[in-house]
Design a protein around this motif. Structure first.
Motif, PDB file in Angstrom:
ATOM      1  N   GLY A   8       0.614  -1.024   0.282  1.00 59.85           N
ATOM      2  CA  GLY A   8       0.109   0.494   0.113  1.00 59.85           C
ATOM      3  C   GLY A   8       0.817   1.626  -0.541  1.00 59.85           C
ATOM      4  N   ASP A   9       0.531   1.839  -0.223  1.00 59.99           N
ATOM      5  CA  ASP A   9       0.854   3.620   0.416  1.00 59.99           C
ATOM      6  C   ASP A   9       1.119   3.929   1.525  1.00 59.99           C
ATOM      7  N   PRO A  10       1.441   5.214   1.716  1.00 60.39           N
ATOM      8  CA  PRO A  10       2.776   5.060   3.147  1.00 60.39           C
ATOM      9  C   PRO A  10       1.433   5.341   4.291  1.00 60.39           C
ATOM     10  N   ASP A  11       0.297   5.821   3.925  1.00 63.33           N
ATOM     11  CA  ASP A  11      -0.486   6.540   5.071  1.00 63.33           C
ATOM     12  C   ASP A  11      -0.879   5.194   5.203  1.00 63.33           C
ATOM     13  N   PHE A  12      -1.093   3.896   4.086  1.00 60.34           N
ATOM     14  CA  PHE A  12      -2.116   2.543   4.418  1.00 60.34           C
ATOM     15  C   PHE A  12      -1.084   1.854   5.160  1.00 60.34           C
ATOM     16  N   ASN A  13      -0.226   2.069   4.571  1.00 61.46           N
ATOM     17  CA  ASN A  13       0.409   1.208   6.019  1.00 61.46           C
ATOM     18  C   ASN A  13       1.031   1.238   7.153  1.00 61.46           C
ATOM     19  N   LEU A  14       0.563   2.325   7.478  1.00 59.49           N
ATOM     20  CA  LEU A  14       1.026   3.378   8.736  1.00 59.49           C
ATOM     21  C   LEU A  14       0.775   2.118   9.380  1.00 59.49           C
ATOM     22  N   GLY A  15      -0.415   1.505   9.651  1.00 65.70           N
ATOM     23  CA  GLY A  15      -1.021   1.181  11.143  1.00 65.70           C
ATOM     24  C   GLY A  15      -0.311  -0.717  11.161  1.00 65.70           C
ATOM     25  N   PHE A  16      -0.177  -0.914   9.781  1.00 71.01           N
ATOM     26  CA  PHE A  16       0.179  -2.251   9.875  1.00 71.01           C
ATOM     27  C   PHE A  16       1.948  -2.605  10.719  1.00 71.01           C
ATOM     28  N   MET A  17       2.636  -0.794  10.214  1.00 68.16           N
ATOM     29  CA  MET A  17       4.379  -1.422  10.571  1.00 68.16           C
ATOM     30  C   MET A  17       3.640  -0.975  12.044  1.00 68.16           C
ATOM     31  N   LEU A  18       3.163  -0.005  12.898  1.00 67.09           N
ATOM     32  CA  LEU A  18       2.293   0.447  13.509  1.00 67.09           C
ATOM     33  C   LEU A  18       2.376  -1.634  14.695  1.00 67.09           C
ATOM     34  N   ALA A  19       1.823  -2.023  14.246  1.00 61.41           N
ATOM     35  CA  ALA A  19       1.602  -2.934  14.692  1.00 61.41           C
ATOM     36  C   ALA A  19       2.085  -4.154  15.055  1.00 61.41           C
ATOM     37  N   GLY A  20       3.443  -3.513  14.307  1.00 66.23           N
ATOM     38  CA  GLY A  20       4.445  -4.636  14.428  1.00 66.23           C
ATOM     39  C   GLY A  20       5.085  -5.915  13.013  1.00 66.23           C
ATOM     40  N   ILE A  21       4.234  -5.100  11.664  1.00 62.97           N
ATOM     41  CA  ILE A  21       4.051  -6.315  10.475  1.00 62.97           C
ATOM     42  C   ILE A  21       5.354  -5.770   9.749  1.00 62.97           C
ATOM     43  N   THR A  22       6.320  -6.660   9.432  1.00 64.36           N
ATOM     44  CA  THR A  22       7.382  -6.004   9.109  1.00 64.36           C
ATOM     45  C   THR A  22       8.282  -6.283   7.553  1.00 64.36           C
ATOM     46  N   ASP A  23       6.989  -7.076   6.400  1.00 65.85           N
ATOM     47  CA  ASP A  23       7.006  -7.166   5.291  1.00 65.85           C
ATOM     48  C   ASP A  23       6.297  -6.092   4.737  1.00 65.85           C
ATOM     49  N   ILE A  24       6.532  -4.830   4.352  1.00 60.16           N
ATOM     50  CA  ILE A  24       5.566  -4.037   3.890  1.00 60.16           C
ATOM     51  C   ILE A  24       6.206  -3.188   2.666  1.00 60.16           C
ATOM     52  N   TYR A  25       5.287  -3.441   1.601  1.00 61.79           N
ATOM     53  CA  TYR A  25       6.249  -2.536  -0.035  1.00 61.79           C
ATOM     54  C   TYR A  25       5.080  -1.133   0.573  1.00 61.79           C
ATOM     55  N   ASP A  26       5.850  -0.265   1.170  1.00 62.29           N
ATOM     56  CA  ASP A  26       5.597   1.182   0.111  1.00 62.29           C
ATOM     57  C   ASP A  26       5.699   1.380  -1.321  1.00 62.29           C
ATOM     58  N   VAL A  27       4.383   2.062  -1.915  1.00 59.11           N
ATOM     59  CA  VAL A  27       4.453   1.827  -3.253  1.00 59.11           C
ATOM     60  C   VAL A  27       3.176   3.504  -3.744  1.00 59.11           C
ATOM     61  N   ASN A  28       4.265   3.914  -4.495  1.00 63.00           N
ATOM     62  CA  ASN A  28       3.329   5.376  -4.936  1.00 63.00           C
ATOM     63  C   ASN A  28       2.668   5.187  -6.624  1.00 63.00           C
ATOM     64  N   SER A  29       3.454   4.131  -6.854  1.00 61.64           N
ATOM     65  CA  SER A  29       2.935   4.288  -8.097  1.00 61.64           C
ATOM     66  C   SER A  29       2.439   2.430  -9.232  1.00 61.64           C
ATOM     67  N   SER A  30       1.986   2.772 -10.112  1.00 65.00           N
ATOM     68  CA  SER A  30       1.464   0.990 -10.667  1.00 65.00           C
ATOM     69  C   SER A  30       3.090   0.574 -10.984  1.00 65.00           C
ATOM     70  N   GLU A  31       3.741   0.678 -11.412  1.00 66.05           N
ATOM     71  CA  GLU A  31       4.839   0.609 -11.550  1.00 66.05           C
ATOM     72  C   GLU A  31       5.474  -0.607 -10.101  1.00 66.05           C
ATOM     73  N   GLU A  32       5.781   0.386  -9.292  1.00 64.83           N
ATOM     74  CA  GLU A  32       5.523   0.072  -7.633  1.00 64.83           C
ATOM     75  C   GLU A  32       4.949  -1.045  -7.643  1.00 64.83           C
ATOM     76  N   VAL A  33       3.218  -1.344  -7.544  1.00 70.89           N
ATOM     77  CA  VAL A  33       2.560  -2.456  -7.104  1.00 70.89           C
ATOM     78  C   VAL A  33       2.805  -3.070  -8.260  1.00 70.89           C
ATOM     79  N   ILE A  34       2.768  -2.979  -9.539  1.00 70.72           N
ATOM     80  CA  ILE A  34       3.435  -4.794  -9.914  1.00 70.72           C
ATOM     81  C   ILE A  34       4.073  -5.269  -9.318  1.00 70.72           C
ATOM     82  N   LYS A  35       5.436  -4.801  -9.372  1.00 71.30           N
ATOM     83  CA  LYS A  35       7.336  -5.053  -8.805  1.00 71.30           C
ATOM     84  C   LYS A  35       6.170  -5.422  -7.867  1.00 71.30           C
TER      85      LYS A  35
END
Length: 101
Positions: A8-35
């Motif tokens: 997800g984007d950084p705003d979407f991922n923030l709560g998961f990071m605070l919950a201790g999830i470490t496998d997080i993909y910060d993406v901002n473009s469709s190319e980054e999402v596909i990757k």
């Protein structure tokens, strides 16, 4: 033990990071999402992927089909209209049993 990954984007991922999830993909473009999606599909240690609904909807058809045909990792979208019924169907598909019945 399988891991939970989040795409997800950084705003979407923030709560998961605070919950201790470490496998997080910060993406901002469709190319980054596909990757990011291709990366989690190639990982054997990921069992569930939480992805922002808008990102999954906008994936190329071939990648969406690959996600639908696989049992693992199971993709769960958040932020869209699917809600509980979508999660219920994903769990039923992953384990072969409807836990709500």
């Amino acid at each position: 033990m399988k891991k939970l990954a989040v795409i997800g984007d950084p705003d979407f991922n923030l709560g998961f990071m605070l919950a201790g999830i470490t496998d997080i993909y910060d993406v901002n473009s469709s190319e980054e999402v596909i990757k990011a999606v291709e990366d989690v599909l190639n990982r054997e240690d990921v069992g569930v992927v939480v992805i922002k609904h808008d990102f999954l909807v906008n994936l190329p058809f071939s990648l969406k089909r690959e996600i639908e045909e696989r049992v693992e990792p199971t993709f769960v979208t958040l932020g869209g209209t699917g809600g509980v019924e979508e999660i219920r169907e994903k769990i039923r598909k992953a384990i072969g049993v409807d836990l709500w019945k």
